[in-house]
Design an enzyme around this catalytic site. Sequence first.
Site, PDB file in Angstrom:
ATOM      1  N   ASP A  33       0.858  -1.182   0.000  1.00 14.43           N
ATOM      2  CA  ASP A  33       0.000   0.000   0.000  1.00 14.43           C
ATOM      3  C   ASP A  33       0.896   1.235   0.000  1.00 14.43           C
ATOM      4  O   ASP A  33       1.869   1.298   0.762  1.00 14.43           O
ATOM      5  CB  ASP A  33      -0.899  -0.016   1.244  1.00 14.43           C
ATOM      6  CG  ASP A  33      -2.022   1.001   1.161  1.00 14.43           C
ATOM      7  OD1 ASP A  33      -1.724   2.212   1.015  1.00 14.43           O
ATOM      8  OD2 ASP A  33      -3.192   0.597   1.254  1.00 14.43           O
ATOM      9  N   ILE A  34       0.596   2.222  -0.848  1.00 17.23           N
ATOM     10  CA  ILE A  34       1.444   3.424  -0.912  1.00 17.23           C
ATOM     11  C   ILE A  34       1.160   4.405   0.228  1.00 17.23           C
ATOM     12  O   ILE A  34       1.899   5.365   0.406  1.00 17.23           O
ATOM     13  CB  ILE A  34       1.344   4.139  -2.283  1.00 17.23           C
ATOM     14  CG1 ILE A  34      -0.074   4.606  -2.564  1.00 17.23           C
ATOM     15  CG2 ILE A  34       1.895   3.230  -3.382  1.00 17.23           C
ATOM     16  CD1 ILE A  34      -0.183   5.515  -3.779  1.00 17.23           C
ATOM     17  N   GLN A  96     -14.167   3.318   0.352  1.00 18.03           N
ATOM     18  CA  GLN A  96     -13.569   2.810  -0.883  1.00 18.03           C
ATOM     19  C   GLN A  96     -13.191   3.981  -1.769  1.00 18.03           C
ATOM     20  O   GLN A  96     -14.013   4.857  -2.049  1.00 18.03           O
ATOM     21  CB  GLN A  96     -14.543   1.893  -1.633  1.00 18.03           C
ATOM     22  CG  GLN A  96     -13.897   1.247  -2.858  1.00 18.03           C
ATOM     23  CD  GLN A  96     -14.817   0.281  -3.593  1.00 18.03           C
ATOM     24  OE1 GLN A  96     -16.016   0.216  -3.352  1.00 18.03           O
ATOM     25  NE2 GLN A  96     -14.232  -0.488  -4.512  1.00 18.03           N
ATOM     26  N   HIS A 102     -10.500  -5.093  -3.379  1.00 22.40           N
ATOM     27  CA  HIS A 102      -9.208  -5.357  -2.746  1.00 22.40           C
ATOM     28  C   HIS A 102      -9.393  -5.583  -1.256  1.00 22.40           C
ATOM     29  O   HIS A 102     -10.343  -5.114  -0.652  1.00 22.40           O
ATOM     30  CB  HIS A 102      -8.206  -4.227  -3.002  1.00 22.40           C
ATOM     31  CG  HIS A 102      -8.650  -2.856  -2.602  1.00 22.40           C
ATOM     32  ND1 HIS A 102      -9.582  -2.127  -3.308  1.00 22.40           N
ATOM     33  CD2 HIS A 102      -8.280  -2.076  -1.561  1.00 22.40           C
ATOM     34  CE1 HIS A 102      -9.752  -0.946  -2.730  1.00 22.40           C
ATOM     35  NE2 HIS A 102      -8.982  -0.899  -1.655  1.00 22.40           N
ATOM     36  N   HIS A 104      -7.281  -5.133   2.251  1.00 26.83           N
ATOM     37  CA  HIS A 104      -6.115  -4.622   2.960  1.00 26.83           C
ATOM     38  C   HIS A 104      -5.657  -5.706   3.933  1.00 26.83           C
ATOM     39  O   HIS A 104      -6.469  -6.237   4.699  1.00 26.83           O
ATOM     40  CB  HIS A 104      -6.476  -3.371   3.774  1.00 26.83           C
ATOM     41  CG  HIS A 104      -6.839  -2.192   2.947  1.00 26.83           C
ATOM     42  ND1 HIS A 104      -5.951  -1.174   2.682  1.00 26.83           N
ATOM     43  CD2 HIS A 104      -7.996  -1.854   2.340  1.00 26.83           C
ATOM     44  CE1 HIS A 104      -6.550  -0.255   1.948  1.00 26.83           C
ATOM     45  NE2 HIS A 104      -7.801  -0.653   1.712  1.00 26.83           N
TER      46      HIS A 104
END
Length: 141
Positions: A33-34, A96, A102, A104
């Site tokens: 995750d960025i 979202q 996706h 996490h």
Amino acid sequence: MAEDDDCIFCAIASGDGPGEIVQEDEHTVAFMDINPWTRGHALVIPREHSRNLYDIPEDVLSQTAVAAKRLALRMKERLGCDGINLLNSTEPAAWQTVFHFHIHVIPRYEDDPLQLPTRPQEGDPDEIAKVAEELRGGGVS
């Protein structure tokens, strides 16, 4: 595999977008995750594009959940995390922001500062029963 040309996660899954991929198989891709909440926070996505939990086919959901478990076990082994949170957000009201399903996978550490926005509180038994009845649709199933 269906792909959305404007989807950054589809681009990452196909290798055309930026992403620190940490695990992949024929059905799923996991990448960092960025905007990590903790050290090691990653996302697991299906290669097949689905907008969110409402739209994802059950077999693809299952493959993605299995990949999330595999990544969680890897995090426990290699990062030494003390626990894991799995989080899925469906629609903007649930946070979202990228509309490709996706999960996490968030490693948790005893001393990490991450706090969920609320803590569980005792519920009203009558309200709980009322909501349960609504979800059952008038009968238990």
